[in-house]
Design an enzyme around this catalytic site. Structure first.
Site: not given
Length: 315
Positions: A216, A266, A278
């Protein structure tokens, strides 16, 4: 007229970089930096520790700063795909008379922007009877590749400093409330979204930062590199740059952060309509999700703006 030519020329340059990123795989030599170990180099290059040791005839784990390592991947296949058992067919939807992207999104639960990006369509050119791809085929990953996070949708990012409490304190101390750059125009900001969604379906790999797999924070970092912004490597570090914004003030290009087993684990790029793109741990690919989903609502931590249309981060 001149402004339009500049935007077109600039856009072509970005697409050229995009093409290079897709077609150039990591291979060659790597110079060991101070403080690096085999595990860290493996994550940064996408090549396993065992392959690095075998290629360089290493019997131990000791490395010296400045040492040149031969970094080659024995197998060009993606590590994720190499472990898959089969390739299920992609999910599809047959367009009915009167359908629009919005109504199809409601019926299928797939974001309208994701459907549009995967099929290169708009509501205007939808035709009844056409089969739309809702998601790209995903490999069934064997149980040996499941991480310790079990059913968690989001991955935990790790780097040399993440396990050290002082690393988090250092980031807090270095946190700045200033933009890293300014958009040339609203069109340039929209180009970031177009480039980012152009990577839908790209393979995910924990700790990866290459075409063979990307996680990510590496995905976010790579997208902003195309627009002359250099971000830190991990989600935790990225959350301390730029200007903090409230969730109800989000604009295209803002970074959104979520907790995993860590406070910040994240990150994704906001693309408008309460959606973000993402590199997804569970989906094993780059995808679009909604902030309205209970899972992400519960884990949303903060948002930052790294580039604005004016010096104060205005929209």
């Amino acid at each position: 007229m001149m402004k339009r030519r500049t935007i077109v020329s600039w856009g072509l340059s970005v697409l050229f970089l995009l093409f290079c990123f897709h077609t150039v795989a990591y291979a060659g030599h790597y110079k060991v930096k101070n403080g690096e170990n085999l595990s860290l180099i493996s994550k940064r290059t996408g090549v396993s520790v065992a392959v690095i040791k075998e290629a360089n005839h290493l019997t131990g784990n000791t490395l010296k700063p400045g040492q040149i390592l031969n970094i080659t991947q024995k197998n060009s296949a993606s590590p994720v795909l190499a472990k898959s058992k089969s390739h299920p067919a992609a999910s599809t939807y047959k367009v009915k008379k009167g359908d629009t992207l919005i109504t199809i999104a409601r019926k299928t639960g797939i974001p309208a922007k994701q459907i549009a990006a995967l099929n290169h369509v708009t509501s205007r050119n939808l035709r009844a009877g056409r089969n739309l791809i809702l998601s790209k085929p995903k490999p069934v990953v064997s149980s040996t590749t499941v991480s310790e996070e079990g059913e968690d949708l989001l991955e935990e990012e790790e780097d040399a400093a993440s396990s050290d409490l002082s690393g988090g304190i250092a980031c807090e101390e270095k946190a700045t409330e200033e933009l890293l750059g300014k958009w040339g125009s609203a069109d340039e900001r929209k180009l970031l979204i177009k480039v980012s969604t152009g990577f839908l379906g790209a393979p995910y790999r924990f700790g990866g930062a290459t075409v063979k797999g990307i996680d990510c924070s590496a995905f976010v970092r790579k997208m902003y590199e195309f627009f002359d912004i250099t971000l830190p490597r991990t989600a935790r570090e990225q959350s301390f740059v730029g200007v903090r914004v409230d969730r109800n003030e989000l604009v295209e290009g803002d970074l959104v952060f979520f907790r995993t087993k860590k406070p910040i684990g994240h990150v994704g790029i906001y693309i408008g309509n309460n959606e973000f793109v993402h590199a997804s741990y569970r989906a094993k690919s780059v995808r679009i999700d909604s902030l309205d989903q209970p899972y992400f609502q519960k884990r949303f931590q903060r948002a930052v703006r790294v580039k604005g249309l004016d010096d104060n981060g205005g929209t």
